[in-house]
Design an enzyme around this catalytic site. Structure first.
Site, PDB file in Angstrom:
ATOM      1  N   LYS A 124       7.944 -11.394   1.215  1.00  0.00           N
ATOM      2  CA  LYS A 124       7.739 -12.823   1.009  1.00  0.00           C
ATOM      3  C   LYS A 124       8.952 -13.475   0.335  1.00  0.00           C
ATOM      4  O   LYS A 124       9.362 -14.578   0.713  1.00  0.00           O
ATOM      5  CB  LYS A 124       6.468 -13.081   0.203  1.00  0.00           C
ATOM      6  CG  LYS A 124       5.185 -12.781   0.961  1.00  0.00           C
ATOM      7  CD  LYS A 124       5.110 -13.566   2.257  1.00  0.00           C
ATOM      8  CE  LYS A 124       3.829 -13.332   3.011  1.00  0.00           C
ATOM      9  NZ  LYS A 124       3.816 -14.041   4.322  1.00  0.00           N
ATOM     10  N   GLY A 153       0.707 -15.750  15.691  1.00  0.00           N
ATOM     11  CA  GLY A 153      -0.350 -15.174  14.861  1.00  0.00           C
ATOM     12  C   GLY A 153      -1.582 -16.049  14.867  1.00  0.00           C
ATOM     13  O   GLY A 153      -2.304 -16.148  13.867  1.00  0.00           O
ATOM     14  N   ILE A 201      -0.801 -11.457  20.055  1.00  0.00           N
ATOM     15  CA  ILE A 201      -0.313 -10.169  20.550  1.00  0.00           C
ATOM     16  C   ILE A 201      -1.392  -9.505  21.392  1.00  0.00           C
ATOM     17  O   ILE A 201      -2.586  -9.765  21.211  1.00  0.00           O
ATOM     18  CB  ILE A 201       0.114  -9.231  19.404  1.00  0.00           C
ATOM     19  CG1 ILE A 201      -1.050  -8.979  18.426  1.00  0.00           C
ATOM     20  CG2 ILE A 201       1.321  -9.800  18.675  1.00  0.00           C
ATOM     21  CD1 ILE A 201      -0.747  -7.923  17.376  1.00  0.00           C
ATOM     22  N   ILE A 256      -6.691 -17.131  -0.188  1.00  0.00           N
ATOM     23  CA  ILE A 256      -7.362 -18.136   0.635  1.00  0.00           C
ATOM     24  C   ILE A 256      -8.779 -17.682   0.967  1.00  0.00           C
ATOM     25  O   ILE A 256      -8.997 -16.551   1.407  1.00  0.00           O
ATOM     26  CB  ILE A 256      -6.565 -18.420   1.919  1.00  0.00           C
ATOM     27  CG1 ILE A 256      -5.194 -18.996   1.546  1.00  0.00           C
ATOM     28  CG2 ILE A 256      -7.314 -19.380   2.829  1.00  0.00           C
ATOM     29  CD1 ILE A 256      -4.304 -19.263   2.718  1.00  0.00           C
ATOM     30  N   GLY A 300      -5.128 -14.716  13.780  1.00  0.00           N
ATOM     31  CA  GLY A 300      -5.265 -14.111  12.466  1.00  0.00           C
ATOM     32  C   GLY A 300      -6.125 -14.931  11.522  1.00  0.00           C
ATOM     33  O   GLY A 300      -6.725 -15.944  11.900  1.00  0.00           O
ATOM     34  N   GLN A 301      -6.151 -14.512  10.260  1.00  0.00           N
ATOM     35  CA  GLN A 301      -7.036 -15.112   9.260  1.00  0.00           C
ATOM     36  C   GLN A 301      -6.773 -16.595   9.073  1.00  0.00           C
ATOM     37  O   GLN A 301      -7.699 -17.412   9.044  1.00  0.00           O
ATOM     38  CB  GLN A 301      -6.872 -14.377   7.922  1.00  0.00           C
ATOM     39  CG  GLN A 301      -7.818 -14.862   6.833  1.00  0.00           C
ATOM     40  CD  GLN A 301      -7.655 -14.101   5.533  1.00  0.00           C
ATOM     41  OE1 GLN A 301      -6.705 -13.357   5.347  1.00  0.00           O
ATOM     42  NE2 GLN A 301      -8.589 -14.283   4.626  1.00  0.00           N
ATOM     43  N   TYR A 361       4.747  -6.193   0.259  1.00  0.00           N
ATOM     44  CA  TYR A 361       4.287  -7.526   0.637  1.00  0.00           C
ATOM     45  C   TYR A 361       5.096  -8.593  -0.102  1.00  0.00           C
ATOM     46  O   TYR A 361       5.611  -9.538   0.506  1.00  0.00           O
ATOM     47  CB  TYR A 361       2.796  -7.656   0.292  1.00  0.00           C
ATOM     48  CG  TYR A 361       2.192  -9.009   0.551  1.00  0.00           C
ATOM     49  CD1 TYR A 361       1.937  -9.446   1.847  1.00  0.00           C
ATOM     50  CD2 TYR A 361       1.863  -9.852  -0.511  1.00  0.00           C
ATOM     51  CE1 TYR A 361       1.363 -10.688   2.076  1.00  0.00           C
ATOM     52  CE2 TYR A 361       1.284 -11.098  -0.286  1.00  0.00           C
ATOM     53  CZ  TYR A 361       1.035 -11.510   1.007  1.00  0.00           C
ATOM     54  OH  TYR A 361       0.472 -12.745   1.237  1.00  0.00           O
TER      55      TYR A 361
END
Length: 317
Positions: A147, A8, A35, A173, A11-12, A143
């Site tokens: 987690k 990842g 990906i 974040i 990503g962010q 979500y």
């Protein structure tokens, strides 16, 4: 950590974490896993090795680990909170089936694994103020469910197979580099962009809604510090509360107005985001992280605001 794979990596969090890891461990020792369709660009692409790694393919993960002789995996593949609610099956496939693949490869190849959890792992019945490290976790969102499951599954692989799994519960974040992409706390990033662009900000979260937040440099440092920590001192593993600042929309608005008095904000509440935000803690107790591996944030709301406005003015002209 000597040879690191970031799954990842575009990503962010992944895009900035990959670059920070390269600064600390050397460009050639940190592999950016991505990906198809989300290829690295610019400095992320040019500064070090990269390879296609789909977290839903155990064979692909294993091939990358063996090819690059990886000893540490940062598994950041996940859907953010709002997106996960609209695509719950995909959220489970990436977050849980993907983690299973990562942990199996780690067990077979002797890798340490970091898979972040979130304030979303708590629910409406969790104590909202000074949320304890060990407490009730009954989230009502997909979500949050994924987690909590990542925490339990990671602990299982540590206790049963000895896989060195570690995690933090990230707050919202805030980054001046990577735009947000479907999270409940995205407003706390968007508001700075609106201020610097001279736009009126439309806030989707009600005044008085407190949530834990963290500036990206502190978040990156937390992830790396925990993976470098002496395992003999870790009484907990998956996952540590980490905290930096807690604020509601009015507080961040006033922090910006201190430096941009003409900035304006109005409210248009998003029911889904508000429902999710109401189920999350107001402020977490991160005593265990501070005592077990020396966690200490650098930025508070004012210091972050000064840096965000300065960096975005440079970027946006």
């Amino acid at each position: 950590m000597k040879r690191i794979l970031v799954i990842g990596a575009t990503g962010q969090i992944g895009s900035e974490l990959t670059m920070e890891l390269r600064k600390r461990y050397g460009n050639g020792n940190v592999v950016a896993g991505y990906i198809t369709g989300a290829e690295p660009k610019g400095e992320l692409k040019e500064s070090g090795p990269s390879t296609v790694v789909d977290v839903t393919s155990g064979e692909m993960i294993a091939a990358a680990v063996k090819e690059y002789e990886i000893d540490t995996i940062y598994n950041l593949a996940a859907l953010l909170s709002v997106v996960a609610e609209s695509k719950p099956r995909l959220a489970w496939k990436i977050g849980i089936d993907g983690l299973w693949n990562v942990l199996e490869v780690a067990r077979e190849c002797g890798c340490a694994v970091f898979t972040p959890s979130s304030i979303g792992s708590f629910g409406k019945d969790t104590p909202h103020v000074d949320t304890p490290q060990d407490t009730l976790q009954r989230p009502s969102t997909m979500y949050g469910i994924t987690k909590v499951t990542t925490e339990l599954l990671s602990d299982y692989y540590f206790s049963k197979y000895g896989v060195d799994t570690r995690a933090v519960r990230f707050p919202g974040i805030i980054s001046n580099v990577t735009p947000p992409g479907g999270g409940t706390t995205d407003y706390a990033v968007d508001i700075y962009y609106a201020a610097v662009k001279g736009e009126k900000f439309v806030c989707p979260i009600k005044p008085g809604t407190l949530m834990d937040m963290m500036y990206m440099p502190d978040a990156l440092n937390a992830a790396i510090m925990l993976m470098e920590a002496n395992p003999e001192k870790l009484l907990h593993r998956n996952a540590f509360n980490i905290a930096s600042m807690s604020f509601d929309p009015e507080m961040i608005y006033q922090a910006i107005r201190k430096y941009m008095p003409g900035f304006e904000m109005v409210y248009d509440i998003d029911p889904l985001k508000q429902r999710i935000a109401d189920s999350w803690p107001d402020r977490m107790d991160d005593t265990c992280a501070r005592e077990e591996w020396g966690w200490k944030p650098k930025y508070d709301l004012d210091a972050m605001t000064v840096d965000m406005l300065e960096k975005l003015r440079l970027r946006l002209g």
